[in-house]
Design a protein around this motif. Structure first.
Motif, PDB file in Angstrom:
ATOM      1  N   PHE A 123     -52.991  -2.384 -43.879  1.00 21.53           N
ATOM      2  CA  PHE A 123     -52.959  -2.811 -42.398  1.00 21.53           C
ATOM      3  C   PHE A 123     -52.373  -1.865 -41.348  1.00 21.53           C
ATOM      4  O   PHE A 123     -52.899  -1.740 -40.355  1.00 21.53           O
ATOM      5  N   TYR A 124     -51.111  -1.188 -41.862  1.00 15.80           N
ATOM      6  CA  TYR A 124     -50.649  -0.262 -41.043  1.00 15.80           C
ATOM      7  C   TYR A 124     -51.688   0.675 -40.650  1.00 15.80           C
ATOM      8  O   TYR A 124     -51.634   1.494 -39.503  1.00 15.80           O
ATOM      9  N   ARG A 125     -52.301   1.501 -41.638  1.00 20.02           N
ATOM     10  CA  ARG A 125     -53.350   2.353 -41.528  1.00 20.02           C
ATOM     11  C   ARG A 125     -54.501   1.946 -40.544  1.00 20.02           C
ATOM     12  O   ARG A 125     -54.961   2.694 -39.608  1.00 20.02           O
ATOM     13  N   MET A 126     -55.218   0.858 -40.795  1.00 20.82           N
ATOM     14  CA  MET A 126     -56.372   0.420 -39.991  1.00 20.82           C
ATOM     15  C   MET A 126     -56.024   0.115 -38.844  1.00 20.82           C
ATOM     16  O   MET A 126     -56.980   0.295 -37.847  1.00 20.82           O
ATOM     17  N   THR A 127     -54.938  -0.426 -38.338  1.00 21.76           N
ATOM     18  CA  THR A 127     -54.381  -0.731 -36.922  1.00 21.76           C
ATOM     19  C   THR A 127     -53.933   0.521 -36.137  1.00 21.76           C
ATOM     20  O   THR A 127     -53.634   0.370 -34.899  1.00 21.76           O
ATOM     21  N   GLY A 128     -53.915   1.607 -36.878  1.00 21.02           N
ATOM     22  CA  GLY A 128     -53.316   2.764 -36.099  1.00 21.02           C
ATOM     23  C   GLY A 128     -51.992   2.798 -36.054  1.00 21.02           C
ATOM     24  O   GLY A 128     -51.088   3.843 -35.369  1.00 21.02           O
ATOM     25  N   LEU A 129     -51.117   1.993 -36.626  1.00 24.28           N
ATOM     26  CA  LEU A 129     -49.735   2.022 -36.390  1.00 24.28           C
ATOM     27  C   LEU A 129     -49.014   3.091 -37.267  1.00 24.28           C
ATOM     28  O   LEU A 129     -48.038   3.674 -36.713  1.00 24.28           O
ATOM     29  N   SER A 130     -49.763   3.720 -38.377  1.00 22.83           N
ATOM     30  CA  SER A 130     -49.134   4.857 -38.877  1.00 22.83           C
ATOM     31  C   SER A 130     -49.204   6.159 -38.223  1.00 22.83           C
ATOM     32  O   SER A 130     -48.587   7.046 -38.366  1.00 22.83           O
ATOM     33  N   ARG A 131     -50.329   6.247 -37.323  1.00 19.27           N
ATOM     34  CA  ARG A 131     -50.316   7.314 -36.351  1.00 19.27           C
ATOM     35  C   ARG A 131     -49.383   7.181 -35.241  1.00 19.27           C
ATOM     36  O   ARG A 131     -48.951   8.193 -34.898  1.00 19.27           O
ATOM     37  N   LEU A 132     -49.228   6.069 -34.802  1.00 18.70           N
ATOM     38  CA  LEU A 132     -48.447   5.745 -33.573  1.00 18.70           C
ATOM     39  C   LEU A 132     -47.053   6.007 -33.990  1.00 18.70           C
ATOM     40  O   LEU A 132     -46.364   6.607 -33.206  1.00 18.70           O
ATOM     41  N   PRO A 153     -45.569   7.773 -36.960  1.00 22.97           N
ATOM     42  CA  PRO A 153     -45.229   8.532 -38.392  1.00 22.97           C
ATOM     43  C   PRO A 153     -44.152   8.794 -38.882  1.00 22.97           C
ATOM     44  O   PRO A 153     -44.057   9.031 -40.025  1.00 22.97           O
ATOM     45  N   ARG A 154     -42.993   8.536 -38.074  1.00 24.01           N
ATOM     46  CA  ARG A 154     -41.794   8.801 -38.753  1.00 24.01           C
ATOM     47  C   ARG A 154     -41.063   7.669 -39.159  1.00 24.01           C
ATOM     48  O   ARG A 154     -39.902   7.815 -39.781  1.00 24.01           O
ATOM     49  N   SER A 155     -41.942   6.407 -39.062  1.00 26.80           N
ATOM     50  CA  SER A 155     -41.391   5.254 -39.519  1.00 26.80           C
ATOM     51  C   SER A 155     -41.472   5.052 -40.939  1.00 26.80           C
ATOM     52  O   SER A 155     -42.469   5.383 -41.620  1.00 26.80           O
ATOM     53  N   ARG A 156     -40.447   4.568 -41.663  1.00 26.25           N
ATOM     54  CA  ARG A 156     -40.669   4.443 -43.090  1.00 26.25           C
ATOM     55  C   ARG A 156     -41.257   3.186 -43.399  1.00 26.25           C
ATOM     56  O   ARG A 156     -41.952   3.181 -44.618  1.00 26.25           O
ATOM     57  N   ARG A 157     -41.534   2.354 -42.525  1.00 25.86           N
ATOM     58  CA  ARG A 157     -42.418   1.027 -42.680  1.00 25.86           C
ATOM     59  C   ARG A 157     -43.963   1.521 -42.285  1.00 25.86           C
ATOM     60  O   ARG A 157     -44.887   1.564 -43.410  1.00 25.86           O
ATOM     61  N   PHE A 158     -44.279   2.125 -41.139  1.00 29.05           N
ATOM     62  CA  PHE A 158     -45.539   2.337 -40.720  1.00 29.05           C
ATOM     63  C   PHE A 158     -45.931   3.751 -41.324  1.00 29.05           C
ATOM     64  O   PHE A 158     -47.509   3.736 -41.444  1.00 29.05           O
ATOM     65  N   GLY A 159     -45.259   4.616 -41.540  1.00 31.15           N
ATOM     66  CA  GLY A 159     -45.811   5.918 -42.154  1.00 31.15           C
ATOM     67  C   GLY A 159     -45.851   5.905 -43.790  1.00 31.15           C
ATOM     68  O   GLY A 159     -45.800   7.040 -44.317  1.00 31.15           O
ATOM     69  N   ARG A 160     -45.929   4.788 -44.511  1.00 32.68           N
ATOM     70  CA  ARG A 160     -45.659   4.696 -45.818  1.00 32.68           C
ATOM     71  C   ARG A 160     -46.649   5.388 -46.659  1.00 32.68           C
ATOM     72  O   ARG A 160     -46.643   5.904 -47.779  1.00 32.68           O
ATOM     73  N   TYR A 161     -48.035   5.294 -45.967  1.00 35.78           N
ATOM     74  CA  TYR A 161     -49.070   5.691 -46.917  1.00 35.78           C
ATOM     75  C   TYR A 161     -49.000   7.146 -47.235  1.00 35.78           C
ATOM     76  O   TYR A 161     -48.895   7.581 -48.523  1.00 35.78           O
ATOM     77  N   ASN A 162     -48.792   8.015 -46.258  1.00 38.04           N
ATOM     78  CA  ASN A 162     -48.938   9.401 -46.374  1.00 38.04           C
ATOM     79  C   ASN A 162     -47.553  10.175 -46.322  1.00 38.04           C
ATOM     80  O   ASN A 162     -47.310  11.207 -46.328  1.00 38.04           O
TER      81      ASN A 162
END
Length: 305
Positions: free
Chosen positions: A151-160, A162-171
């Motif tokens: 969900f974080y990846r598909m919604t773009g939260l991981s890009r917004l 990237p330094r978040s341990r929650r939202f940047g978890r995949y990569n």
């Protein structure tokens, strides 16, 4: 001397394949590397090049392009059969998957082997994989794509964030690329696995045609209690998508199909029906968007992912 079986699966990347094989030669002062090249029915003369220029390489000609798992499994089956039969020339103990568009830095395999020898609880180790522009290939250290991570990846939260341990978890973008760390998954473009681990968990799952099979393999490795580690002192340079961009549209379909297969295999049975529906809908939407946008680009600029 330690022996490693290096498996390179090739599909129409002849010139890059040549450099990948040559890069393995840089490892040989400290490690005996037995190279297996599986050619997935290429049409660019790759198999002929290997036979003529590298007669010491074990060349396996696949009768058709059955995908990444299928091709690698042809070599894995042969390696396991040889070592099971006690063939001393097979190279005991370690198997490395290496993409044809990846080149090992000098000493990379020696460094990875030494790490596994020093850490008996680690079943697989991966190097720092670097793209042509010098940036980290983010696929070389990943978390599993749980529904939340997806969900974080598909919604773009991981890009917004990237330094978040929650939202940047995949990569794991919150970590320094120089930091050694335990991970969920490595990339099949460059990873070293203990032979005993392959015997224990099995070979790659051929339900995945292209993409996702490395995630699935790592998922099974960890489920058997082994650790998986990203070790940046070993470096591999990766052109990335050298084969997939030549057939971008089929590769896009394979990319998103791998997401479906992985989710259904590992998460769907323990995820609520509404969340499963949301995941499947999100994958379909992302796939449609990727196909539509790629059709609007010239062939040379199409990409997967």
């Amino acid at each position: 001397m330690i022996g490693v079986s290096v498996v390179i699966l090739n599909f129409n990347t002849r010139d890059l394949l040549r450099e990948a094989i040559r890069s393995v030669d840089l490892q040989r002062p400290g490690t005996r590397c037995d190279v297996y090249v599986v050619d997935n029915a290429s049409s660019d003369g790759s198999a002929k090049m290997v036979a003529e220029e590298f007669p010491e390489v074990r060349l396996i000609r696949a009768p058709h392009n059955g995908g990444f798992a299928y091709g690698n499994n042809l070599a894995l089956a042969e390696i396991l059969a040889k070592t099971r039969a006690g063939d001393a020339s097979a190279g005991p103990g370690f198997i490395m998957l290496l993409n044809p568009d990846a080149a090992l830095e000098a000493g990379a395999i020696d460094t990875l082997v030494a790490y596994l020898l020093d850490h008996p609880a680690v079943g697989a180790v991966g190097p720092r994989v670097v793209l042509p522009d010098g940036s980290l290939d983010l696929a070389c250290r990943r978390s599993f794509p749980t529904p939340a991570v997806s969900f974080y990846r598909m919604t773009g939260l991981s890009r917004l964030f990237p330094r978040s341990r929650r939202f940047g978890r995949y990569n794991m973008t919150f970590l320094d690329p120089e930091q050694e760390t335990d991970v969920d998954a490595l990339t099949g473009a460059a990873m070293l696995v203990r032979e005993e681990v392959v015997r224990e968990v099995g070979m790659l799952d051929e339900c995945f045609f292209m993409y996702g099979e490395d995630l699935d393999w790592c998922f099974r490795i960890k489920s058997y209690g082994w650790r998986i580690v990203y070790y940046p002192r070993a470096i591999v340079r990766h052109q990335k998508r050298a084969a997939s961009t030549k057939r971008a549209i089929p590769s896009i379909r394979a990319f998103y199909d791998a997401m479906r297969v992985f989710h259904r295999k590992h998460y769907a049975s323990r995820t609520s029906a509404p969340v499963n529906l949301l995941v499947e809908t999100g994958i379909a939407a992302k796939e449609t968007w990727a196909l539509v946008t790629n059709l609007g680009w010239p062939r040379a600029r199409r990409r997967v992912g």
